[in-house]
Enzyme design. Structure first.
Site, PDB file in Angstrom:
ATOM      1  N   ASN B  32       0.849  -1.197   0.000  1.00 56.43           N
ATOM      2  CA  ASN B  32       0.000   0.000   0.000  1.00 56.43           C
ATOM      3  C   ASN B  32       0.885   1.249   0.000  1.00 56.43           C
ATOM      4  O   ASN B  32       1.744   1.409   0.872  1.00 56.43           O
ATOM      5  CB  ASN B  32      -0.900  -0.017   1.249  1.00 56.43           C
ATOM      6  CG  ASN B  32      -1.894   1.130   1.260  1.00 56.43           C
ATOM      7  OD1 ASN B  32      -1.564   2.250   0.883  1.00 56.43           O
ATOM      8  ND2 ASN B  32      -3.107   0.850   1.691  1.00 56.43           N
ATOM      9  N   VAL B  34       0.477   4.255   0.939  1.00 51.68           N
ATOM     10  CA  VAL B  34       0.499   5.095   2.137  1.00 51.68           C
ATOM     11  C   VAL B  34       0.893   4.303   3.377  1.00 51.68           C
ATOM     12  O   VAL B  34       0.926   4.838   4.475  1.00 51.68           O
ATOM     13  CB  VAL B  34      -0.849   5.834   2.379  1.00 51.68           C
ATOM     14  CG1 VAL B  34      -1.164   6.743   1.201  1.00 51.68           C
ATOM     15  CG2 VAL B  34      -1.988   4.886   2.657  1.00 51.68           C
ATOM     16  N   GLU B  35       1.189   3.017   3.230  1.00 50.27           N
ATOM     17  CA  GLU B  35       1.709   2.258   4.379  1.00 50.27           C
ATOM     18  C   GLU B  35       3.179   1.914   4.114  1.00 50.27           C
ATOM     19  O   GLU B  35       4.008   2.802   4.145  1.00 50.27           O
ATOM     20  CB  GLU B  35       0.803   1.036   4.643  1.00 50.27           C
ATOM     21  CG  GLU B  35      -0.589   1.519   5.091  1.00 50.27           C
ATOM     22  CD  GLU B  35      -1.490   0.425   5.608  1.00 50.27           C
ATOM     23  OE1 GLU B  35      -1.351   0.041   6.778  1.00 50.27           O
ATOM     24  OE2 GLU B  35      -2.350  -0.040   4.832  1.00 50.27           O
ATOM     25  N   MET B  36       3.511   0.653   3.787  1.00 51.50           N
ATOM     26  CA  MET B  36       4.925   0.342   3.606  1.00 51.50           C
ATOM     27  C   MET B  36       5.444   0.694   2.205  1.00 51.50           C
ATOM     28  O   MET B  36       6.645   0.841   2.010  1.00 51.50           O
ATOM     29  CB  MET B  36       5.179  -1.117   3.960  1.00 51.50           C
ATOM     30  CG  MET B  36       4.757  -1.411   5.403  1.00 51.50           C
ATOM     31  SD  MET B  36       5.135  -3.085   5.918  1.00 51.50           S
ATOM     32  CE  MET B  36       6.913  -3.013   5.938  1.00 51.50           C
TER      33      MET B  36
END
Lengths: 268, 268
Positions: B32, B34-36
Site C-alpha cells: 500500500n 500510504v503504508e509500507m
C-alpha cells in the site's frame, strides 16, 4: 478547477454549482487551501491595499478603498472577457460547409449520434449547464459528492456540471478532479460507459434503453433516472470513430480568448 | 488503519471487510503506497530473503525459502496473539459488581440505553462485525465508499465495519479515516446524530423511530433501512452523561495485549 472560458454565459459556478455568480465564485480560490491559501478575505484586502497602484485604481474605478466585494467584481468582470468563439465549428454551423474536414464532419455526426456526447454537451456552448454522474472516482473507493453537497438530493450524489467543450484542447487535465490527462483517454472513458454506480446518469445509456427499462428506473428513484451499473452503456466506437471524434473536438477551438495576454506590468 | 486488537475473533478484515482472513489482510499494507509502499510482493520477498536470519527461520518453521504466503501466515499468526481481555468491565460481567465505579455503571447503562452504542457495539468484543454508515465525511464533500467497494450494494455506500471498543483509549485517532482525535469528540459526534446522508444507518435512530417511519423507510430501500438525514438522531446526552460514558469506555481497557513488547533484536 473548471475553465473560466465562456463562464460569462452561465449562472451557477464551480463544478457543483455552489456559487450563484462569478462575483461569488471569485471569492473562493483566494482562501481555498489548495489554491491561493490566504488565511482570510481580510488578509487578501490588506495585502492588495498595501500596493499603492491598486489603492489608486480602486478609488478611480469604485470610488472607495479596496474591499473584498469590489475585488471580486473586478475579477468577475475580467473573467467575462475570457470568451471563446469563431471556431471552425461555428463557421460550419453558420453555413460555411467547407469549414470542417470530412473526418471532422464524421466526428460531428458521432458527437450527435452514436457517441451521445450531445446528450449533455448541447447548445451553443456545448453544455446543458446541468449536473450528471458519469462515475468518475467510483472505481477508486473515494468519491466527491459534487452537486449533492449543495442540494442534499440523493440523485445528485457524484454529479458534476457539464463543462463547455470550447477550447477543449487547452483545458487539460480533464474531469472534475483532473484525473484524465488526454482527450484520447476521455473518449475511451465514455466508450466503456463511464464507471458504473447506483447514480450513473441515464444519459449515459438512453439510446439503447428500452421503454420498459426507463419506466422501471423511473419507479425506483424520484427525479433524474439513474442506472445501477454501466452495463449496456458502452458505446462500441471503432478506432476510426474515435479518431473522427477527436478531430471534431479540436474544431471547437476558437480564437477570441487567445488574445488575452498577461499584462506587461501590474500596479505597484 | 483498524486496530489489530482481537482481530483473531473476526473473519472479514479491513474497514470494508475486503479480506477474508488475517493472512489475506497481512499482504495489503506491504505494498500500500500510504503504508509500507513496497513496489511488489516479489520485492518484499527479495528484501526479507537477503537477511540470513529470516532465511533460516523460514527453513526451520515452514521447511522452505521465504515466500509471500508463508510471510503472511507468520504475520497473521503474530496478530492472533494481540488480544485484549481481563478489563474491569469483563470482571463486572462475570459477577464482580465492585469492578466498576458508580460513574462507570451509569456509563454502561447509557451505553446500552440512551446513547445506543450497543446497537452496533455489542457482544463480547463490543462489535457486531457488521457495516454501518454513520456519516463520517459527508459534511466534507468527499466520501469513502467503504463496504460498497466490495459488495457494490447501494445500501453499503459509506458503510464501515464496527470496530471493537476494547483498548479504545490507546487506539486513537478514531473513525475509519482517523478524522476524530479524542473520545470526547467521538461522543459529541454521536450525540449530534452523526452526519445526515441518504445512507445513514437506521441504528442511529431506531429507539425514537415510529413503526410508521420504519415501514416507510423499508418501503424505500431493500436491504438495510437508512435515513435521509440525521434529524431526530440526536442523543440529547447531558454533560454528566458524556462524562459517565467516557468513564465506562475507559473501563474496557484490559491487560493481556499490553504484554506484547518489541523484541530486543531481530534476525540478521
Amino acid at each position: 478547477a473548471p475553465s473560466i472560458i465562456n463562464r460569462a454565459f452561465s449562472k451557477e459556478q464551480f463544478w457543483d454549482g455552489r456559487a450563484a455568480s462569478l462575483e461569488e465564485q471569485a471569492k473562493g480560490p483566494l482562501t481555498n487551501p489548495v489554491e491561493m491559501g490566504m488565511p482570510s478575505h481580510d488578509a487578501v484586502v490588506k495585502k492588495i491595499s498595501a500596493i499603492k497602484g491598486y489603492r489608486e485604481w480602486f478609488k478611480r474605478v469604485f470610488g472607495n478603498d479596496v474591499n473584498i466585494d469590489d475585488l471580486a467584481k473586478a475579477i468577475a468582470t475580467f473573467e467575462r472577457t475570457v470568451v471563446s468563439g469563431g471556431s471552425r465549428m461555428d463557421r460550419f454551423t453558420f453555413g460555411d460547409k467547407s469549414a470542417l474536414t470530412e473526418a471532422e464532419k464524421r466526428g460531428f455526426e458521432l458527437f450527435e449520434g452514436k457517441a451521445r456526447c450531445v446528450q449533455c454537451h448541447n447548445g451553443f456552448n456545448f453544455t446543458d449547464e446541468q449536473y450528471h454522474n458519469i462515475g468518475v472516482g467510483w472505481d477508486t473507493g473515494k468519491v466527491d459528492l459534487g452537486r449533492y453537497t449543495v442540494t442534499k438530493r440523493r440523485e445528485h450524489i457524484g454529479a458534476f456540471k457539464t463543462p463547455s467543450l470550447r477550447e477543449i484542447t487547452t483545458t487539460d487535465p480533464y474531469m472534475h478532479n483532473g484525473s484524465i490527462e488526454t482527450l484520447e483517454e476521455v473518449i475511451e472513458f465514455y466508450n466503456r460507459g463511464g464507471v458504473g454506480n447506483p447514480f450513473l446518469d441515464i444519459e449515459m445509456k438512453r439510446p439503447s434503453a428500452s421503454l420498459e427499462e426507463m419506466l422501471d428506473a423511473l419507479d425506483k428513484i424520484e427525479g433524474l433516472v439513474k442506472l445501477e451499473s454501466n452495463e449496456g452503456a458502452t458505446l462500441n466506437l471503432t478506432r476510426r470513430d474515435k479518431a473522427d471524434l477527436l478531430a471534431f473536438l479540436k474544431a471547437l477551438d476558437g480564437k477570441g480568448w487567445k488574445k488575452i495576454e498577461e499584462p506587461e506590468s501590474f500596479p505597484k
